[in-house]
Design an enzyme around this catalytic site. Sequence first.
Site, PDB file in Angstrom:
ATOM      1  CG  PHE B 214       4.692   1.117  -4.714  1.00 22.82           C
ATOM      2  CD1 PHE B 214       4.491   1.177  -6.091  1.00 22.82           C
ATOM      3  CD2 PHE B 214       3.595   1.281  -3.880  1.00 22.82           C
ATOM      4  CE1 PHE B 214       3.221   1.394  -6.609  1.00 22.82           C
ATOM      5  CE2 PHE B 214       2.316   1.493  -4.400  1.00 22.82           C
ATOM      6  CZ  PHE B 214       2.137   1.547  -5.776  1.00 22.82           C
ATOM      7  CG  ASP B 323       4.604   3.924   2.593  1.00 24.36           C
ATOM      8  OD1 ASP B 323       3.725   3.208   3.127  1.00 24.36           O
ATOM      9  OD2 ASP B 323       4.550   4.275   1.402  1.00 24.36           O
ATOM     10  CE  LYS B 354      -0.940  -2.412   0.024  1.00 25.39           C
ATOM     11  NZ  LYS B 354      -1.433  -3.217  -1.078  1.00 25.39           N
ATOM     12  CB  THR B 378     -15.228  15.959   0.662  1.00 26.15           C
ATOM     13  OG1 THR B 378     -15.130  17.050  -0.241  1.00 26.15           O
ATOM     14  CG2 THR B 378     -16.682  15.776   1.082  1.00 26.15           C
TER      15      THR B 378
END
Lengths: 497, 497
Positions: B214, B323, B354, B378
């Site tokens: 995931f 990851d 997280k 941005t």
Amino acid sequence: NSISTNSSHPRRTGSSLLCVCWTGCRHVSKAAPQAQMEWDYDGPCMKTAVPGPRSMVLSPCSYNVDAINFFCNYEESRGNYLVDVDGNRMLDVYTQISSIPIGYNHPALHKLMADPNNLSTFVNRPALGILPPGNFADKLAESLLSVAPSGMTRVQTMACGSCSNENAYKAMFIAYRNRERGPGGPTQEDLRSCLINQEPGCPDLSILSFMGGFHGRTMGCLATTHSKAIHKLDIPSLDWPIAPFPRLQYPLEEFTRDNAAEEARCLEEVEDLIMQWRQKGRPVAGIVVEPIQAEGGDNHASADFFKSLRNIARKHGCAFHVDEVQTGGGCTGKFWAHEHWGSDDPADIVSFSKKLLTGGYYHKTDLQADKGYRIFNTWMGDPSKNLFLVEVLNVIRRENLLEEVTRSGKALLQGLYALQEQYPGLLSRARGQGTFCAIDIRDDPTRSKILLKARDKGVLMGGCGERSIRFRPALIFKEYHVALFLNIFNDVLAEFK
Amino acid sequence: NSISTNSSHPRRTGSSLLCVCWTGCRHVSKAAPQAQMEWDYDGPCMKTAVPGPRSMVLSPCSYNVDAINFFCNYEESRGNYLVDVDGNRMLDVYTQISSIPIGYNHPALHKLMADPNNLSTFVNRPALGILPPGNFADKLAESLLSVAPSGMTRVQTMACGSCSNENAYKAMFIAYRNRERGPGGPTQEDLRSCLINQEPGCPDLSILSFMGGFHGRTMGCLATTHSKAIHKLDIPSLDWPIAPFPRLQYPLEEFTRDNAAEEARCLEEVEDLIMQWRQKGRPVAGIVVEPIQAEGGDNHASADFFKSLRNIARKHGCAFHVDEVQTGGGCTGKFWAHEHWGSDDPADIVSFSKKLLTGGYYHKTDLQADKGYRIFNTWMGDPSKNLFLVEVLNVIRRENLLEEVTRSGKALLQGLYALQEQYPGLLSRARGQGTFCAIDIRDDPTRSKILLKARDKGVLMGGCGERSIRFRPALIFKEYHVALFLNIFNDVLAEFK
């Protein structure tokens, strides 16, 4: 209408540097009479070239530094003025890529921070999608839902503009497939194949976008972005249809017939592409468009164009997604740029970010995913941004800022027209809605020089497209700020005549 | 090691409801001796079923509500305890999908909010990529760079986990193409074709990922996510290679030979896929993997597996992306889960979000894009989150929380082993590293019932994979919290025997 000032002024640190206002003071006297806005500064004030010596030594070599312009002193910045670490104070007509709605250190936002009831919202960031705070519905009602576009009563918050568009696209794909599938729900084959990226679970659907459009830089968004090569180079993409966006002549009201023909040509191409991609087996689930193409060079189109486009979408069963990330929040003189179209049913999805302080998208009920965890991630936005947005909207209403923007915008555009006449070989195509204005410079190198020269004289602007300068002031940019800006800009241009 | 409490306690509102601690009180007495952590509560306290009557009336029908569990009172939540709007106080072993590092309303974070020097960072969110604040480099040094993975000195912040991975993938694509291209830079054909999504400007490159992995839900991330159908159904995807992730037997130390064979099989498949996709003309620019597959069901693999995978990536010229969005931040007993591999050169890119409070990724120097505006948006993160992270890291160091996690984690895993022996038909495959633990339930419907029953008894847990329960407590989850949790969990399981 003057901004009603507030007792909780932003903190002022004891900077004792003398301010040599070599540009500001010279021009302030020529400016329009200044309304009361006590907490704003009264003009630019430059001490060094920009970036100054303090900025030059700060560069964090551990970070992506090539784009950094200079380092800022946000404590000392106020209203329409950005102060840098060298004590230079610049009139900010770019506002962090159009993302500061009511100026720096607005007293209303400081007041919010001083309220102990708000602290836990900052300290405890929840997984909004599963465990929202008790005041969540109220804060949504006071903030995003109070400015919902016509026909939309539902909103989904996200952390940034790209995530907003990515999830809006997902909502369009999900709705399209659910409609195709009917009441039966997904098949075992759908569920199995999607896990390995294959059809039918991962269907070959597409989003139609426009040349010159910008919708963000994550991979789904990027497949609909066609602004500059540097945004897209080397990133794998998808075979999705790209329509021409009208290349209009300005001022729009002087070229109505030619412009209408150009718009009709583009609309015809849109329908052709929808048909072609359906034949390819890659049907168009949605159309995404900006009300004014911003990054792509401030390209406008008429209300008729957008209403026709919306009808084409409806006719072909494509969802219609209006991306208001840069145009939303009041800078065109209406809260949403699409309000200028005068339509009761402007879109199926409207995405936002920047001046709204949180990302997200509004959507019609039939674009609600059928299960909760289909549009989902850990944070799903940030409720502390909703708190700020409540205050920003209060300020906009209390101070009639949309009217102010309309007034300032007219003055700005008239001023740009005048400069364009004064410098015909240098400037062209002045255009705008509200203070969301732009003008073209004769070529890209000259534009770069103008931007730097203006910065050294105390005015911050940004570029867009191939040779445009875009103006993106805060909503508190008044007529006297316009006058101040035009004086300095005129001085800069005189050096390039 | 006890948490040194702080004078600036979180605000306590005057809730006068009587607390009927029908689960908490009964079990607290059985718990291990309680260390000092004054600002934490001393046990769960349930007044209603969950969601309670107040939660039930709050549902904001304007929002994506299907996933909402209940509404929370974050003001009253403290330490390891989440309080809901009905006054139920639950021991939180899930912490907002593993995203609350040091518990609710930690005094250190409230103290930060009380410092007026920090206010402007909250009120004025900059476009970090162009106009960072003057203290930006210092705050990066004190926060993210102070915990940089081995071999990495550069970091890029982003607003969320998906954006972090999307941009990490882009960095890998850009580096791959730059290497292919050599010193000449992009051709006119590159620059022209990329604007319309075509080769060679948008090259046909791929990222290799693992079944069960995931990596987020935006379209690029989603093409590497293979956890559950609901994450992927109906979203168009890319033809990228997907390798099997080892399906190991637990406890790992009892099945070393079988597990090593399974890992060898998967590694062989990885090399085959890299070769196949090169032949297809869609070469693998990067490999992305979680140190422990989290959403996919808490699937572990050995240090040898990851070191071999890293070598395969190096051999074939693929960047290696670890990851750590869910595993990072200390919950495995080391700050990064990949530290358990004992490698000096664990990865080319490590992404996070997280518990780090901001998204982003670390990278080696050769994964720095060659121009500033290639990896850009941005906001590029949010510097107010960096301020919080500085304090979180201070607390972790001051209170030796990694040691605490290791200690609590051992107690938790031992407890799960004991329960597994006690309920052999119900529980299996207890596994974990630090407090990052999981256990399998006999089937999905039973899992759902256990989760709800535990919640009603005052313990919040989450599911993952097809039939696992995952434990994701905060880093301040002590041995006595483990004992408290195990008692309640035992009571719940007894009803399913």
